[in-house]
Design an enzyme around this catalytic site. Structure first.
Site, mmCIF file in Angstrom:
data_model
loop_
_atom_site.group_PDB
_atom_site.id
_atom_site.type_symbol
_atom_site.label_atom_id
_atom_site.label_comp_id
_atom_site.label_asym_id
_atom_site.label_seq_id
_atom_site.Cartn_x
_atom_site.Cartn_y
_atom_site.Cartn_z
ATOM 1 N N LYS A 80 0.857 -1.183 0.000
ATOM 2 C CA LYS A 80 0.000 0.000 0.000
ATOM 3 C C LYS A 80 0.889 1.227 0.000
ATOM 4 O O LYS A 80 2.040 1.182 0.461
ATOM 5 C CB LYS A 80 -0.905 0.024 1.225
ATOM 6 C CG LYS A 80 -2.198 0.790 1.008
ATOM 7 C CD LYS A 80 -3.202 0.025 0.160
ATOM 8 C CE LYS A 80 -4.489 0.816 -0.020
ATOM 9 N NZ LYS A 80 -5.505 0.041 -0.749
ATOM 10 N N ASP A 93 -6.836 4.422 -5.030
ATOM 11 C CA ASP A 93 -7.522 4.298 -3.746
ATOM 12 C C ASP A 93 -8.183 5.648 -3.502
ATOM 13 O O ASP A 93 -8.394 6.403 -4.459
ATOM 14 C CB ASP A 93 -6.516 3.914 -2.637
ATOM 15 C CG ASP A 93 -7.201 3.452 -1.343
ATOM 16 O OD1 ASP A 93 -7.632 2.297 -1.306
ATOM 17 O OD2 ASP A 93 -7.298 4.257 -0.397
#
Length: 452
Positions: free
Chosen positions: A114, A154
């Site tokens: 991430k 995201d």
């Protein structure tokens, strides 16, 4: 973790996984997996860097950029990039940790990672966003690649930002690689990718309803939070399947339907356009059919509800809100967001599941229920490797198969490792955690990442 700075979001994600492993028979059967958990909870690599860019007034601005490359045992690191002022290492480690096991549940060869930056795209011009993305990618490009690390979008990172970053990567590295997913359809993107997380969430819940003897989505009242990509497409799929969507929300408040009709597909599309224009739900013409509750989440305002799909951000359902959903008759809760429920909320749902048999509320964690987005990202990577695009029907069929496999895997694993009373619905949170964990740590063991 006492020798590290406090990382509350990561610690919560770790404890949620570890507690379900401890409460199962996994460590009784495989005590060496305690060592595996200790190793898997530390990222393989954390990259932190500065991002210097220039705003439209010619003023120098600086942000912090990150990439947490958590685990690559199953494949290249895979996980999104988040641009939001709240971004910090704790949040990215929590998201990366969840991503490891989520990606494992898809059955595709993807590791977990991430990244992102504490940059706020809201209020920025297209030129400012382009300059920031290019500055961000100048550094990130040194650490990623189609067979190394493949980021996606995201919160705060949509197709526009992916495009700017892909162009910056291509210029910096002089390569056309499938290095980002969520790309435009004419330059390597996949059909169904924008819809995938929302559609996959609904496909997963459909299997929950069927297994619990609750029928289909037809006639069900569905409460949704969020109004971004995930919530929009989940709502549209629910409506397509005959459900009534009774709520959406954003960071400023909740929009609640006041009639039995709920939201129409056209109204969802109107809200989607508002979001493209970066406007709040307060700009939506309610036309007397909705009420807007400022500063609230929808769960205590929706009245009777059958299915709840938190699809905004982490920790958006508290213990008290979970109790309110149970009292409102809710019998299925599935996370479209990552770690959408607090541990208190999960404890409420799991206690109800143990106490009420087939009539209980049944909770599904995000690492299983919302894995459809990263699944289609994996399919996009496969298409890029082939230099070939599949049809919408092919991608949707593969997505449905992956969501069924994720459900079946969690269900079977819960039955194998979690003791349950007769008539009790299996714990999908425990089953999904254990299934993903086993896949990852066995691969790590085979590759010598841990030994005992």
């Amino acid at each position: 973790m006492s020798n590290y700075p406090s990382e509350p979001e990561f610690e919560q994600a770790y404890k949620e996984l570890a507690s379900t492993l401890e409460d199962s028979t996994l460590f009784d059967k495989f005590p060496q997996y305690r060592t595996a958990l200790e190793v898997a909870s530390v990222p393989e690599r954390v990259i932190q860097f500065r991002v210097v860019w220039e705003d439209d007034a010619g003023k120098l601005r600086v942000n912090r950029g990150y990439r947490v490359q958590f685990n690559s045992a199953l494949g290249p690191y895979k996980g999104g990039l988040r641009f939001h002022p709240s971004v910090n290492l704790s949040i990215l480690k929590f998201l990366g940790f969840e991503q490891i096991f989520k990606n494992a549940l898809t059955g595709l060869n993807m590791g977990g990672g991430k990244g992102g930056a504490d940059f706020d795209p809201k209020g920025k011009s297209d030129n400012e966003i382009r300059r920031f993305c290019q500055a961000f990618m100048r550094e990130l490009s040194k650490h990623i690649g189609a067979d190394t690390d493949v980021p996606a979008g995201d919160i705060g990172v949509s197709g526009r930002e992916i495009g700017y970053m892909f162009g910056a990567y291509r210029q910096a590295r002089n390569r056309w690689d499938g290095v980002l997913t969520g790309k435009g359809l004419t330059w390597g993107g996949s059909l169904i990718r924008p819809e995938a997380t929302g559609y996959g969430l609904v496909y997963y819940v459909a299997h929950m309803l069927e297994h619990a003897g609750r029928g289909t989505f037809a006639g069900k009242r569905v409460a949704l939070s969020g109004s971004g990509n995930v919530a929009q497409y989940a709502a549209l799929k629910c409506i397509e399947l005959g459900a009534t969507v009774v709520s959406l929300s954003d960071s400023q408040g909740a929009l609640i339907a006041t009639t039995d009709a709920g939201f129409s597909a056209r109204q969802i599309e109107t809200i989607a356009q508002l979001k493209v224009e970066r406007k709040a739900l307060t700009a939506f013409d309610q036309n007397g059919s909705f009420k807007y509750v400022a500063g609230a989440r929808p769960w205590t305002h929706v009245g009777k509800v059958d299915i709840a799909l938190p699809s905004a951000t982490q920790n958006e359902v508290s213990g008290d809100e979970a109790k309110a959903l149970v009292e409102a008759g809710c019998f299925a809760v599935a996370e479209g967001s990552n770690m959408g429920c607090t541990q208190d909320a999960i404890d409420v749902f799991e206690a109800e599941r143990r106490a009420k048999g087939q009539q209980a509320v049944w909770y599904a964690p995000g690492k299983a229920a919302n894995c459809g987005g990263v699944a289609v990202s994996g399919l996009e990577m496969a298409q890029n490797s082939q230099r070939y695009s599949w049809t919408q029907e092919e991608v949707d069929r593969k997505l449905q198969e992956i969501m069924k496999s994720a459900f079946d895997d969690g269900l079977a694993t819960a039955k194998e490792y979690v003791k349950a009373a007769d008539g009790e619905l299996p714990s999908l949170v425990a089953g999904s955690n254990i299934a993903g964990f086993i896949k990852v740590v066995r691969a790590m063991h085979d590759q010598g990442d841990w030994f005992a």
